[in-house]
Design a protein around this motif. Structure first.
Motif, mmCIF file in Angstrom:
data_model
loop_
_atom_site.group_PDB
_atom_site.id
_atom_site.type_symbol
_atom_site.label_atom_id
_atom_site.label_comp_id
_atom_site.label_asym_id
_atom_site.label_seq_id
_atom_site.Cartn_x
_atom_site.Cartn_y
_atom_site.Cartn_z
ATOM 1 N N ILE A 97 33.703 -59.120 25.242
ATOM 2 C CA ILE A 97 34.559 -57.926 25.257
ATOM 3 C C ILE A 97 33.959 -56.880 26.193
ATOM 4 O O ILE A 97 32.751 -56.893 26.456
ATOM 5 C CB ILE A 97 34.724 -57.348 23.836
ATOM 6 C CG1 ILE A 97 33.359 -57.009 23.233
ATOM 7 C CG2 ILE A 97 35.456 -58.305 22.928
ATOM 8 C CD1 ILE A 97 33.445 -56.307 21.915
ATOM 9 N N PRO A 98 34.801 -55.988 26.734
ATOM 10 C CA PRO A 98 34.281 -54.940 27.624
ATOM 11 C C PRO A 98 33.259 -54.055 26.908
ATOM 12 O O PRO A 98 33.455 -53.666 25.759
ATOM 13 C CB PRO A 98 35.521 -54.132 27.999
ATOM 14 C CG PRO A 98 36.677 -55.017 27.702
ATOM 15 C CD PRO A 98 36.253 -55.939 26.611
ATOM 16 N N ARG A 99 32.185 -53.748 27.580
ATOM 17 C CA ARG A 99 31.093 -52.989 26.973
ATOM 18 C C ARG A 99 31.500 -51.560 26.612
ATOM 19 O O ARG A 99 30.990 -50.989 25.654
ATOM 20 C CB ARG A 99 29.902 -52.966 27.916
ATOM 21 C CG ARG A 99 28.648 -52.450 27.241
ATOM 22 C CD ARG A 99 27.429 -52.529 28.121
ATOM 23 N NE ARG A 99 26.792 -53.816 28.214
ATOM 24 C CZ ARG A 99 26.047 -54.368 27.263
ATOM 25 N NH1 ARG A 99 25.923 -53.761 26.119
ATOM 26 N NH2 ARG A 99 25.461 -55.519 27.452
ATOM 27 N N HIS A 100 32.418 -50.957 27.357
ATOM 28 C CA HIS A 100 32.789 -49.564 27.123
ATOM 29 C C HIS A 100 33.937 -49.406 26.128
ATOM 30 O O HIS A 100 34.361 -48.287 25.856
ATOM 31 C CB HIS A 100 33.124 -48.871 28.447
ATOM 32 C CG HIS A 100 31.962 -48.857 29.387
ATOM 33 N ND1 HIS A 100 30.808 -48.160 29.123
ATOM 34 C CD2 HIS A 100 31.752 -49.499 30.555
ATOM 35 C CE1 HIS A 100 29.944 -48.345 30.101
ATOM 36 N NE2 HIS A 100 30.497 -49.162 30.996
ATOM 37 N N SER A 101 34.417 -50.503 25.582
ATOM 38 C CA SER A 101 35.466 -50.388 24.572
ATOM 39 C C SER A 101 34.842 -49.939 23.250
ATOM 40 O O SER A 101 33.627 -50.017 23.053
ATOM 41 C CB SER A 101 36.166 -51.745 24.379
ATOM 42 O OG SER A 101 35.292 -52.666 23.773
ATOM 43 N N GLY A 109 33.161 -52.799 21.543
ATOM 44 C CA GLY A 109 31.914 -53.119 22.229
ATOM 45 C C GLY A 109 30.798 -52.169 21.855
ATOM 46 O O GLY A 109 29.646 -52.578 21.675
ATOM 47 N N THR A 110 31.127 -50.900 21.711
ATOM 48 C CA THR A 110 30.130 -49.905 21.308
ATOM 49 C C THR A 110 29.632 -50.171 19.891
ATOM 50 O O THR A 110 28.438 -50.099 19.613
ATOM 51 C CB THR A 110 30.738 -48.489 21.393
ATOM 52 O OG1 THR A 110 31.237 -48.288 22.712
ATOM 53 C CG2 THR A 110 29.702 -47.439 21.061
ATOM 54 N N SER A 159 27.461 -53.467 19.847
ATOM 55 C CA SER A 159 26.182 -53.419 20.554
ATOM 56 C C SER A 159 25.191 -52.463 19.905
ATOM 57 O O SER A 159 24.006 -52.531 20.179
ATOM 58 C CB SER A 159 26.394 -53.017 22.008
ATOM 59 O OG SER A 159 26.885 -51.698 22.076
#
Length: 116
Positions: A27-31, A34-35, A38
């Motif tokens: 998944i996109p890291r900045h979604s 994703g936050t 992570s």
């Protein structure tokens, strides 16, 4: 519990654990998701133990309800205690599952040997 059921349970645990490790990379890291995944979010920290408890109940429930005997209850109880002790001692869900499987296997052979 027969060997086929044991391998299915182990495969399900491996699949769920693997998906929990792989999904953050897909998944996109900045979604927002994703936050959350992570970081050290409380909902993510509980996933491992929650999956372990859910799979344990599903795996133990069927054989204990279909063949209620002291030998089965004793074997599953020893496996459950070993899993909980392994999780408490190491903090690793994977090592806890391995400890529980080994304890269950050894205790079920011991119960079968001494019970006959």
């Amino acid at each position: 519990m027969n060997d086929q059921t044991l391998f299915i349970a182990m495969g399900a645990m491996a699949l769920v654990t693997g998906l929990c490790r792989i999904v953050p990379f897909l998944i996109p890291r900045h979604s927002r998701l994703g936050t959350i995944l992570s970081g050290d979010h409380p909902t993510i920290r509980i996933v491992g133990p929650a999956v372990l408890v859910g799979l344990t109940v599903a795996t133990f429930g069927q054989p204990l309800l279909s063949q209620p005997s002291w030998g089965n209850v004793l074997s599953y109880g020893i496996g459950g205690v070993a899993t909980a002790a392994g999780l408490r001692a190491t903090g690793s869900v994977g090592l806890a599952v391995i400890a529980g499987i080994i304890a269950y296997g050894c205790s079920s052979y011991g119960v079968a040997f001494y019970g006959s």
